[in-house]
Structure formats: structure tokens, C-alpha cells
Scaffold this active site. Structure first.
Site, PDB file in Angstrom:
ATOM      1  CG  HIS A  85      -0.367   0.219   2.526  1.00  0.00           C
ATOM      2  ND1 HIS A  85      -0.098  -0.815   3.403  1.00  0.00           N
ATOM      3  CD2 HIS A  85       0.037   1.339   3.149  1.00  0.00           C
ATOM      4  CE1 HIS A  85       0.427  -0.334   4.512  1.00  0.00           C
ATOM      5  NE2 HIS A  85       0.529   0.977   4.378  1.00  0.00           N
ATOM      6  CG  ASP A 104       0.095  -4.153   2.683  1.00  0.00           C
ATOM      7  OD1 ASP A 104       0.425  -3.700   1.563  1.00  0.00           O
ATOM      8  OD2 ASP A 104      -0.180  -3.429   3.651  1.00  0.00           O
ATOM      9  CB  SER A 137       3.166   1.568   6.171  1.00  0.00           C
ATOM     10  OG  SER A 137       2.017   1.725   6.947  1.00  0.00           O
TER      11      SER A 137
END
Length: 403
Positions: free
Chosen positions: A140, A171, A253
Site C-alpha cells: 500500500h 501487503d 508502514s
């Protein structure tokens, strides 16, 4: 007369003895009290010494722990990167130019020529895992196909990055950077299977896409968590996550979650909205096959067996009237087969109803399922497989292909 004097003498003698023994008793009592006070002081002194010693040990341990964290951060900071996404966006203006058209005898409006501006649209983190400049991050972080991505190294050096692969199942994404005479420092992989709740961890990342190499610490709060990540329009389920209370902020992230030895044990991925101290990381063991695949094939290739199956449990075994409570039973019937034609399973001679109990040396359980073992196995290598067919144990081999 003599008797009277004798009586007085006896009375005086008794009185003196009483006074003497009373004094002696008082002295003894005082001595006992003094001894008890001295003994109490000795005990208090021992307790004080113990408390001081315990405090010194605690301070020493905290100093050692703090030094360990500092050393770890210093050792791995060159492996952690920031990832910046930029995009050419139009610049809108409020000013318009008015022109007179002599043929129509009217005015018309012509907007100024539209301009564009390169704007940072998002940011995240990642870590270098190869001397050749391969980088792991979250999918993402680099999901916008129209954006350009730049990697910022620990010293501020900016290098354009190429997104080599985005995994469809997890992910995870892999980037690559190249720059002449630039040395890259790969991070060391740990073993997420050995992680325990309560274990101390370190999270590093580009917090809020603004504060590069932000360091936070915490512990592993839980294992095997499942979450739904994303927004209302687009979301997906992520399983088998590590839970930590180390602060993970937007921008973190894709950054590493480390043990105190500096080994990456997970990739920081998500936080629980509306809660404090609840963050999640993908275990590094679930990412290794992706990293190796991209290095070898320049794309993500998943090992493929080619069956539909169900993981057994005591309840499922009871419902299906099976003796075996662990393993993976191949599904299917006359209408719908559970084995894909010409797949590795078909070539190996597997049949519907077979119960696979072990593959590649690992027993299949509720915690270690068939998919996990397959994803960690190599493509093109013959691996052992043990199955149960009609209550008979059969040993064979299967060669996984790419999906």
C-alpha cells in the site's frame, strides 16, 4: 533488745537485696532492649544494603538495555529507508483572460495554459535486504501506479526507485534502487517463528512521512492476529500478524520491526484505529519467499501444488467421521474435482480424499497449515510428501511449480 536489732538487720538485708535485684532486673531489661535495637538496626542496615544493591542492578540492567537499543539503532540505520511518492498534479488558477471575437461581436473566456507541479502525495518506509539495492516495503506504500517513487537513504541521498513487484496475496512489495559507486547495507533477517509475547522490540520508520528514522520501542503483545486493513472502498484481510505496542504511525508502514540484536522479525504494516499501543507487523518468515523470488526471477512467483483442500481439526474430523484430526484433506467429488489437471498434485498421483499429513519435512497442524509450508518451499525442487489413503500411509514426492 537483741531480738529487735536482729529483726531490723534482717529487714534491712531483705530491702537491700530487693533493691539490688530490682536494679539488676532493670539493667538486664535495658540491655535486652538495647540488643534488640542494635539487632533491628542491623536488619534495617541489611535491608538497606539489599535495596541499594537491587537498585544498582536495576539501573545497570536499564543502562545495558538502553545501550543495547542505541547500539542496535546505530548498526541498522543504514539499512532503513524512506520512500516518497510524487506525482505531477495540475495547478488550478482563478484568473482567466477575456477576449473579444470580432466575428461574433462577443467576448469569450480563455483559461490560462494549465500548469502542473510535482507534489509529494504519500510516504512510507522500507528496508534494504540485498547488496544489489533490493528493498522490501508494504504494497500500500507503492500502490499508485501513476506515481514516481524515490528512496531516501539514511544520509539524505535520494535515489529513484523502480517497483519490481506487488504481491497479490500479502501487503508486500519489492523495489530496486541503483546508483553508481553507492554502497548499500542489507539488513539481517531474524526468525519470526521464535518470537514470544513480552519480547522487547524496536520499530524504525519515516513517521508521518516527515520524521525520517523515527525510533520507538515496545514489546510483542500477541501472535497470529488477523485484521481487516484498508478503507471502506478497498480493504483486505491480513492474517498471522505480530501485535506490538511499539508506536507505529502513518509513514512507518513498510519499516522494520527488530529484536534487540538488530534482526528484522517483521514489517510494520497497520495500526488499530481509535486505539493506543496496538500495531501490527507481517512476520518476516512470511516475506522471505517473496524477497527470494524477486531476486531470482525479478518477479513474485508463488509455489503451486494445485489442490482444493480443507485443514482438519477435531471437530471437522468428527463431522467427516475421520480418524485423523490433523492434516489437509483434498476436496472434490464427481461433479467438481479437487485436483487441477496437470498440476504438481496431479502429476504426483494425488487423489480426492487423500489426507496430506506431512510435506517437505513439516507436519500439517492447525498452526502450521499446508499453504504456509508451500509458500515457504522452493519451486522446481522435489520435496517429500506423506499422505493417508484408505487408512494406509503413502510416501511420495512432489515438485512444486510456479503459479
Amino acid at each position: 533488745m537483741f531480738q529487735r536489732e536482729s529483726s531490723i538487720f534482717i529487714a534491712l538485708f531483705l530491702l537491700v537485696n530487693v533493691l539490688f535485684f530490682s536494679y539488676a532486673y532493670i539493667e538486664i531489661k535495658q540491655d535486652e532492649q538495647i540488643f534488640q535495637k542494635l539487632h533491628s538496626l542491623k536488619i534495617d542496615n541489611q535491608q538497606l544494603k539489599k535495596q541499594v544493591k537491587d537498585m544498582a542492578i536495576k539501573n545497570q540492567n536499564e543502562h545495558i538495555e538502553s545501550s543495547s537499543i542505541i547500539d542496535t539503532v546505530q548498526n541498522i540505520k543504514k539499512s532503513v529507508v524512506s520512500i516518497i511518492a510524487t506525482k505531477e498534479l495540475p495547478t488550478f488558477r482563478k484568473n482567466f483572460q477575456y477576449y473579444f471575437d470580432p466575428y461574433s461581436q462577443s467576448f469569450y473566456i480563455q483559461p490560462e495554459q494549465q500548469e502542473t507541479k510535482t507534489v509529494q502525495v504519500s510516504g512510507g518506509s522500507g528496508f534494504i535486504y540485498s547488496n544489489n539495492g533490493y528493498i522490501l516495503t508494504n504494497k500500500h506504500v507503492v500502490q499508485d501506479l501513476e506515481s514516481d517513487y524515490t528512496v531516501v537513504l539514511f544520509d539524505g541521498t535520494e535515489i529513484p526507485a523502480t517497483v519490481l513487484a506487488r504481491d497479490e496475496f500479502q501487503d508486500v512489495a519489492v523495489l530496486k534502487i541503483e546508483q553508481e559507486d553507492q554502497k548499500f547495507y542489507p539488513i539481517a533477517f531474524g526468525n519470526s517463528e521464535r518470537v514470544q509475547p513480552g519480547q522487547q522490540v524496536i520499530a524504525i520508520g519515516n513517521a508521518l512521512a516527515e520524521f525520517q528514522n523515527t525510533v520507538t520501542t515496545g514489546i510483542i503483545s500477541g501472535l497470529g492476529r488477523s485484521i481487516i486493513a484498508g478503507d471502506r472502498q478497498k480493504h483486505s484481510s491480513i492474517d498471522n500478524l505480530l501485535q506490538t505496542d511499539a508506536a507505529i504511525n502513518p509513514g512507518n508502514s513498510g519499516g522494520p520491526l527488530l529484536d534487540l540484536q538488530g534482526n528484522v522479525i517483521g514489517m510494520n504494516t497497520a495500526i488499530a484505529q481509535g486505539a493506543n499501543g496496538i500495531g501490527f507487523a507481517i512476520p518476516i518468515n512470511d516475506i522471505l519467499s517473496i524477497a527470494k523470488s524477486v531476486e531470482k526471477y525479478n518477479k513474485i512467483i508463488h509455489p503451486f501444488l494445485g489442490i482444493r483442500y480443507m485443514t482438519l481439526s477435531p471437530k471437522i474430523a468428527t463431522d467427516l467421521q475421520l480418524e485423523y484430526t490433523e492434516g489437509a484433506i483434498i476436496l472434490g467429488d464427481e461433479k467438481e474435482t479437487g485436483i487441477i489437471k496437470d498440476s504438481p498434485a496431479d502429476i504426483a498421483g494425488l487423489q480426492m480424499g487423500d489426507i496430506i499429513v506431512e510435506i517437505n519435512g513439516q507436519k500439517i497442524t492447525a498452526d502450521i497449515n499446508l499453504q504456509k509450508i508451500i509458500l515457504e518451499s522452493e519451486i522446481g525442487i522435489s520435496i517429500p510428501l506423506t499422505l493417508i489413503r484408505n487408512e494406509e500411509e503413502i510416501k511420495t514426492h512432489v515438485t512444486l511449480t510456479s503459479m
